[in-house]
Design a protein around this motif. Structure first.
Motif, PDB file in Angstrom:
ATOM      1  N   ALA A  74       0.828  -1.206   0.000  1.00 45.27           N
ATOM      2  CA  ALA A  74       0.000   0.000   0.000  1.00 45.27           C
ATOM      3  C   ALA A  74       0.867   1.262   0.000  1.00 45.27           C
ATOM      4  O   ALA A  74       0.518   2.266  -0.645  1.00 45.27           O
ATOM      5  N   LEU A  75       1.985   1.221   0.716  1.00 42.60           N
ATOM      6  CA  LEU A  75       2.894   2.370   0.739  1.00 42.60           C
ATOM      7  C   LEU A  75       3.459   2.651  -0.652  1.00 42.60           C
ATOM      8  O   LEU A  75       3.476   3.805  -1.113  1.00 42.60           O
ATOM      9  N   ALA A  85       0.817   4.058  -2.870  1.00 38.18           N
ATOM     10  CA  ALA A  85       0.595   5.486  -2.636  1.00 38.18           C
ATOM     11  C   ALA A  85       1.553   6.311  -3.486  1.00 38.18           C
ATOM     12  O   ALA A  85       1.182   7.364  -4.033  1.00 38.18           O
ATOM     13  N   THR A 127       0.106   6.385  -6.852  1.00 38.29           N
ATOM     14  CA  THR A 127      -1.103   7.197  -6.953  1.00 38.29           C
ATOM     15  C   THR A 127      -0.796   8.658  -7.273  1.00 38.29           C
ATOM     16  O   THR A 127      -1.510   9.289  -8.064  1.00 38.29           O
ATOM     17  N   ILE A 128       0.268   9.186  -6.689  1.00 41.26           N
ATOM     18  CA  ILE A 128       0.551  10.619  -6.812  1.00 41.26           C
ATOM     19  C   ILE A 128       0.809  11.045  -8.257  1.00 41.26           C
ATOM     20  O   ILE A 128       0.150  11.970  -8.752  1.00 41.26           O
ATOM     21  N   THR A 153     -11.838  14.130  -2.609  1.00 44.36           N
ATOM     22  CA  THR A 153     -11.329  13.125  -1.673  1.00 44.36           C
ATOM     23  C   THR A 153     -12.431  12.183  -1.214  1.00 44.36           C
ATOM     24  O   THR A 153     -12.234  10.964  -1.141  1.00 44.36           O
ATOM     25  N   LEU A 184      -4.338   0.529  -9.695  1.00 50.34           N
ATOM     26  CA  LEU A 184      -4.812   1.093  -8.428  1.00 50.34           C
ATOM     27  C   LEU A 184      -6.196   0.548  -8.081  1.00 50.34           C
ATOM     28  O   LEU A 184      -6.477   0.247  -6.916  1.00 50.34           O
ATOM     29  N   LEU A 222      -6.348   4.296  -0.480  1.00 49.72           N
ATOM     30  CA  LEU A 222      -5.604   4.478  -1.715  1.00 49.72           C
ATOM     31  C   LEU A 222      -6.365   5.365  -2.696  1.00 49.72           C
ATOM     32  O   LEU A 222      -5.804   6.307  -3.275  1.00 49.72           O
ATOM     33  N   LEU A 254      -6.741   8.923  -1.403  1.00 50.83           N
ATOM     34  CA  LEU A 254      -5.513   9.661  -1.696  1.00 50.83           C
ATOM     35  C   LEU A 254      -5.507  10.141  -3.135  1.00 50.83           C
ATOM     36  O   LEU A 254      -5.100  11.279  -3.420  1.00 50.83           O
ATOM     37  N   TYR A 255      -5.968   9.303  -4.055  1.00 50.34           N
ATOM     38  CA  TYR A 255      -6.061   9.724  -5.458  1.00 50.34           C
ATOM     39  C   TYR A 255      -6.932  10.969  -5.569  1.00 50.34           C
ATOM     40  O   TYR A 255      -6.563  11.947  -6.232  1.00 50.34           O
ATOM     41  N   THR A 282       5.906  -1.245  -7.364  1.00 44.53           N
ATOM     42  CA  THR A 282       4.808  -1.845  -6.601  1.00 44.53           C
ATOM     43  C   THR A 282       4.588  -3.288  -7.026  1.00 44.53           C
ATOM     44  O   THR A 282       4.338  -4.173  -6.198  1.00 44.53           O
TER      45      THR A 282
END
Length: 267
Positions: free
Chosen positions: A47-48, A51, A54-55, A96, A184, A199, A202-203, A247
C-alpha cells in the motif's frame, strides 16, 4: 546522456534506459518489501508503494481536457482570493470523499470475497501495466476508459467545484490515459480495508492539488498547465510506469513467498 523521445500520445525510452529503469524499479520494490514487510506487514508495504504510484497518476491527469478545464475554473483571478480558496477547498473535499467512497466499496467488497489472499497476483499485472506506461498506449487510449467529458454548462457558476470533485475525484468518469490507474483499482480490491479505501481517497485528494496550486500562485495558472500539458502527460507515463514496476515487484515478492510456503507445506 539518454533522452526521452516525446510523442503526441506516448513516451518512448531507448532500450538501454528502459531496461535500466525497469531494473531500478524492481530493485526498489524488492528492497522496500524486504525491509518494511517484516516490520509493518506485506499489505501495508504494498500500500505504501501504491501510494507512491497514486501521486503521479493523479497529478498527470491534469493534462487531459477535463483536467485543464478544471484548472481554468480556479484560475479566474478576477474573483477574490478568499472566494477561490474556498472553492478549491470544496473541490478538494468532494474529490477526496468521492475517491474514498469508491475505494470503500471496492475494499469492502474485496474483504467480503477474501480477495486479499490473491494480493500477490497483482504483481505481474502491475509490471505489465508499467510496461504499457513506458511503451505508450496506441492512440493514447488506455484499457476500459471512458471517453466522456464533463459538459461546459455543468461547471458554470458556484457549483463548479462540486461538479469537478464528483466527476474527477473518482478517476472513472472521464478519459484516463494511464493504464496504471487500473492497477490502483485492482489494489483497492485486493488490499484489506481500510488500505484499499485510503488508496483511492488519496487519489481524489492529490487530484485536487493542481487546482489549489493555481489558486495560491499565478505561476500555476491554467496557461502554465496548457503549455506544459504534453510534457506533464508524458512525464506522468514515465513516473507511473516506474512506480507500477516497483509496486509490482513488491507484490511479486509476496507471491513468491506464498508459492515457496505452499511448496514447503506440500513436501
Amino acid at each position: 546522456m539518454t533522452s526521452l523521445l516525446w510523442g503526441e500520445h506516448s513516451v518512448f525510452v531507448d532500450r538501454r534506459s528502459g531496461w535500466a529503469a525497469l531494473l531500478a524499479a524492481l530493485l526498489l520494490g524488492i528492497a522496500v518489501f524486504a525491509l518494511s514487510a517484516p516490520v509493518v506487514g506485506p499489505a501495508e508495504t504494498i500500500a505504501l508503494l501504491a501510494a507512491g504510484l497514486t501521486i503521479p497518476v493523479a497529478v498527470a491527469k491534469t493534462a487531459t481536457a477535463c483536467g485543464l478545464n478544471a484548472i481554468g475554473t480556479f484560475s479566474d483571478y478576477s474573483r477574490s482570493r478568499r472566494s477561490r480558496l474556498l472553492d478549491a477547498a470544496l473541490y478538494a473535499v468532494v474529490s477526496t470523499v468521492v475517491g474514498g467512497v469508491i475505494g470503500f466499496v471496492l475494499s469492502v467488497s474485496g474483504d467480503y470475497l477474501h480477495a486479499s489472499r490473491a494480493l500477490g497476483m497483482a504483481g505481474p499485472i502491475l509490471i505489465y501495466l508499467g510496461y504499457r506506461e513506458y511503451r505508450g498506449s496506441p492512440g493514447g487510449r488506455a484499457v476500459l476508459t471512458s471517453q466522456w467529458q464533463v459538459p461546459a454548462p455543468w461547471v458554470r457558476g458556484r457549483r463548479a467545484p462540486v461538479i469537478w470533485g464528483v466527476f474527477l475525484g473518482s478517476g472513472l468518469s472521464t478519459w484516463m490515459p494511464h493504464p496504471s490507474f487500473h492497477g490502483l483499482l485492482l489494489l483497492a480490491i485486493l488490499l484489506p480495508f481500510p488500505l484499499g479505501a485510503g488508496l483511492l481517497a488519496l487519489y481524489g485528494a492529490v487530484r485536487s492539488t493542481p487546482a489549489i496550486a493555481a489558486v495560491v500562485s499565478r505561476r500555476c495558472a491554467s496557461d502554465f498547465f496548457v503549455m506544459r500539458s504534453l510534457e506533464l502527460r508524458l512525464a506522468g507515463h514515465a513516473l507511473t510506469g516506474f512506480m507500477s514496476w516497483a509496486t509490482g515487484a513488491a507484490a511479486s515478492a509476496l507471491l513468491l513467498q506464498a508459492v515457496v510456503s505452499m511448496l514447503e507445506g506440500g513436501s
